[in-house]
Design an enzyme around this catalytic site. Sequence first.
Site, PDB file in Angstrom:
ATOM      1  N   HIS B 126       0.990  -1.106  -0.148  1.00  0.00           N
ATOM      2  CA  HIS B 126       0.095   0.056  -0.047  1.00  0.00           C
ATOM      3  C   HIS B 126       0.782   1.077  -0.077  1.00  0.00           C
ATOM      4  O   HIS B 126       0.640   2.229   0.907  1.00  0.00           O
ATOM      5  CB  HIS B 126      -0.934  -0.062   1.259  1.00  0.00           C
ATOM      6  CG  HIS B 126      -1.847  -1.187   1.256  1.00  0.00           C
ATOM      7  ND1 HIS B 126      -1.835  -2.334   0.701  1.00  0.00           N
ATOM      8  CD2 HIS B 126      -3.116  -0.948   1.979  1.00  0.00           C
ATOM      9  CE1 HIS B 126      -3.069  -3.104   1.022  1.00  0.00           C
ATOM     10  NE2 HIS B 126      -3.722  -2.191   1.800  1.00  0.00           N
ATOM     11  N   GLU B 284     -14.322  -8.183   2.474  1.00  0.00           N
ATOM     12  CA  GLU B 284     -14.855  -6.875   2.589  1.00  0.00           C
ATOM     13  C   GLU B 284     -15.185  -6.238   1.492  1.00  0.00           C
ATOM     14  O   GLU B 284     -15.017  -4.920   1.308  1.00  0.00           O
ATOM     15  CB  GLU B 284     -13.641  -6.070   3.220  1.00  0.00           C
ATOM     16  CG  GLU B 284     -12.758  -6.819   4.289  1.00  0.00           C
ATOM     17  CD  GLU B 284     -11.501  -5.968   5.119  1.00  0.00           C
ATOM     18  OE1 GLU B 284     -10.782  -5.319   4.310  1.00  0.00           O
ATOM     19  OE2 GLU B 284     -11.367  -5.928   6.293  1.00  0.00           O
ATOM     20  N   CYS B 367      -7.375   0.367  10.557  1.00  0.00           N
ATOM     21  CA  CYS B 367      -7.965   1.479   9.649  1.00  0.00           C
ATOM     22  C   CYS B 367      -8.965   2.047  10.201  1.00  0.00           C
ATOM     23  O   CYS B 367      -8.948   3.213  10.272  1.00  0.00           O
ATOM     24  CB  CYS B 367      -8.266   0.545   8.298  1.00  0.00           C
ATOM     25  SG  CYS B 367      -9.420  -0.664   8.368  1.00  0.00           S
TER      26      CYS B 367
END
Lengths: 605, 605
Positions: B126, B284, B367
């Site tokens: 990321h 998700e 997160c």
Amino acid sequence: RLRPVAPQDVRVTDDFWAPRLRRNRDVTIPAQHAQCETTGALRNFARAAGSVGGDFSGRYYSDSDVYKWIEAASWSLATDPSAELGDRLDAVIKLVAGAQDTDGYLNTYFSVDREGERWTDLVVRHEMYCIGHLVAAAVAHVRATGETALLDVALRACTHIAERFAPGEVPGTCGHPGLEMALVELYRTTGDERWLTLATWQLDSRGAGVLDGSEYLIDHEPVRNQSRVTGHAVRALYLYAGMADVVLETGDAELRAALERLWADLSGGKTAVTGGVGARWDGEAFGDAYELPDRAYNETCAAIAHIFLAWRLLLLTGEPQYRDVVETALHNGVLPGLSQSGTEFFYQNPLADAGRHRREPWFSCACCPPNIARLLASLPGYLYTTSDEGLWVQLYIGNQADLRLADGTTVRVELTTGLPWRGAVGLTVSPAAPTEFTLFLPVPGWAGDDVTVTVNGSAVPVTAGSRQVALRRTWSAGDTVELTFGTEVRALVAHPRVAATHHRVALARGPLVYCVEQADHDAPVAAIRLRGTEEWAAEHQPDLLGGVTTLTTAGTAVAVDDGPLYRPYSAVADEAQVSVTAVPYYAWANREPGEMRVFIPLASR
Amino acid sequence: RLRPVAPQDVRVTDDFWAPRLRRNRDVTIPAQHAQCETTGALRNFARAAGSVGGDFSGRYYSDSDVYKWIEAASWSLATDPSAELGDRLDAVIKLVAGAQDTDGYLNTYFSVDREGERWTDLVVRHEMYCIGHLVAAAVAHVRATGETALLDVALRACTHIAERFAPGEVPGTCGHPGLEMALVELYRTTGDERWLTLATWQLDSRGAGVLDGSEYLIDHEPVRNQSRVTGHAVRALYLYAGMADVVLETGDAELRAALERLWADLSGGKTAVTGGVGARWDGEAFGDAYELPDRAYNETCAAIAHIFLAWRLLLLTGEPQYRDVVETALHNGVLPGLSQSGTEFFYQNPLADAGRHRREPWFSCACCPPNIARLLASLPGYLYTTSDEGLWVQLYIGNQADLRLADGTTVRVELTTGLPWRGAVGLTVSPAAPTEFTLFLPVPGWAGDDVTVTVNGSAVPVTAGSRQVALRRTWSAGDTVELTFGTEVRALVAHPRVAATHHRVALARGPLVYCVEQADHDAPVAAIRLRGTEEWAAEHQPDLLGGVTTLTTAGTAVAVDDGPLYRPYSAVADEAQVSVTAVPYYAWANREPGEMRVFIPLASR
């Protein structure tokens, strides 16, 4: 306690099942051998033996694909001798044997460059699991052929494990159960109590932290204390099946009590109407009680594991509820996993779909395809059991069988049936000499009290609510029994605690669960509404989906407007009359992609 | 096109929200700083700078926890100056700056021992995502304090990316979007078009295989062609929010058309009644259209991303439907993610639970907690917008604001309200001098046509069905506007295509969605049935759950028997009268564990 019969003693002649078993033998098993070649799963054994180089292919459990293929091929050989298949089997077994280490260790992943990683991670890596499939394959092979080449390999592998994780000394069990069942079979095959002891030790190694105490891996408490079905569905049910096997051989009362609690939890709130189990996609796991959504995972392997467990509990108790589960899961939990072609497979078996879930030829985790193949190849072994009292029919599948009762009497049985479409069963029972014994005939749960029984043409009374007819008499060659079972269409609702299917019905007829597919409707499947009380017309359509009985009725379709996603309750959409057609769930997704539903909403008004 | 206002121009004085923002400042933000210390996320920066040794802690995106904390702390500082927090912020920023490489690269995971892995895996790692949060933090910090220390770091990092993945030359985009939005903010802050170009380039790098063409990562086709909301929910919505930002600055018609199609798909069939999005636990991810189960994933971050997207579309269009989504998702999608204590968080926000889902202080993938903190800290910026025509109230949250209109006029606004409990809003509008402009007042979707408006005591007619009242006049200091909105309890059903909530209603009142919890009932929550048309009594209970208005009615409870899991439709269980109490969904799971449901079944008969 009931005893199973050998698959080779039963020749399936059934209109519905015989073509499927032939397809398994002629198409599926050869195709799966080819897959094991394509994926490198076979080659891994040559690599471990040192006869080829290169990298390992697949995953640390790829060996199990090969073992399951051997098991399937062995059971096939048991019922349908084939020199070609026998030769192919021998070649694969030779390959497997060649990969075994001198110390008995066998897993081609942990070979060559990964020997140092052996037994370093019981939690994740599937070393014992793979040996479980090796043992199951070896037992099948020796039972089918009498040859012990693979059994010798399995015995060496199990000896290695028994020494490495010695009962009473070193706790040992695997993140993925499977070896437990296999060890009990090894005990049954060899008579060596060592394997029963090792199986029990593996069970009792749980709950002590070997698997980090993980609930997902069913290590959160000793199996003897467990009451709640949880974790990865296939692992949990393989474990419980292993527990049942140990109970069958030892009568262990504590393990048996745990099994009763676990079964109550499973059957009471965690089983799909199809016999599929394991509701959650995340983790391929069981959900909470009554968590039974449309988009259920219902892994094909979990339905097979469900059959394994139910079958063992049937052997343990003789209670017909368990054969009902075997029948339901076989027809509606496993069979959908296979395409009409016999070469494509479902991993997940949801109860509704928008049209994107389709069967595939293989998977990177290829557990399900060879699991289906081995179950179908061994299916003849699920039709009967025997006991000291006599003979038990368990699945009404047409066959000719030569069975041996407890007292040594041999009995030829011929069974014909129109199931799953027509509720008629005929048996001819021919003992070698007139013999008194009980013929146990289950009354399937789906038949309710709509059942008739005659013996040699004379009606036998059946007690209302009875789930089994026990016919004790002196049987003589040619005696006949005729049964009829009602096949009224059943509109089923789930327990009132189940929210996901509230005010919706699933259709079933005989042993089959039905679904509606877009291919049969102009209105969107999502728009279809029923009343729950309508009459259904059953019509056999020999040219549809390999020959199925469809169900048709007059239903309604609500307007599927472009309005907001959420709106006041009062705004119920208008309804139009539509013809609704349902097809067996096992046959879904064999036509053009489209929406499918098992649970159909009832009209709101 | 609307313009946002600066958070520091708005002081929230609301009975409901002000205590929550104080708790965010006094409890949540300090606790999250402590978490960043405990987890080693802060220490990773010192390690990358070479000032401490040891191993990296956490995951390759742990830096983003720190950046989100900086953003939250910065917005907090903007509205509530604090020397202590300012010092702490400066220390963290110094730590971050020290970890940056001379070439501008910054990610503490790919430092020390992993420098060679930089930019080797855009799919999984990321790196750009983390820089996105760095930029967002830097923009917040400079806007709050005027200090450019962190902005300089962010500019160097973005320059590095712009050189490494140069627009028009090297396709570059990240498996986890987020940088796109941030780059447009950087453009807005610096005026440097380079960042707008880079943002657009990142969007248009999709669909070319940079991310393996993965649909899950929304790389399956160019964003300009997309119509179907798919893949990982947070990633998808961050991406679309970035698209909206680019459209806001460039007017790109093709991107705007894609956004309109995607919004139609999202709002039409993929949004929970709470404003939560992303139905699937596996991945998700978004489900199929109308796949809206009780056990929805509805990640807290996805609800925040939903607000980001809706807010940008609101700025783009001025359409009140988007502020309704911001309001719904804020109250019912984000707020449940936070415990009453302000120190525990939900990652997933399902619409039903058996009692095992509880908030936690932190997560290995953390997160959500700092995402909530930064949203709440910036909430004052969501209350108003301006445009060339005048001033728009967007969220009815009590406040005092000093705003500047397009023509430079400053206006003090005081807004008081009883929301979310009472549908009364009062405004005092005080321009520095009498000025003609339009005051735009939304009529929330939940109010329907039950709305009244007065200006200085005189009634203003409101067109039926109107979702906005535009009051154009010359406003003078002390002018008052009073609004009332109906807060009748709404029993909502989902679109008829939604099977999971068929024949069930969700209760809502004002902006709040309600649920039933076991703590308020003797009968099992699963047994509760409604008629859909009952009258509800709303009663404010100041001592319950921090002060909530409960809803009570007379419902029924079906018998939850021990019968079989599936049974014929005709066998409907008996019903008993029970009192049913609903509490706001945001407040659930703050009492003893027990069953919870948002959608309550309607009686079958």
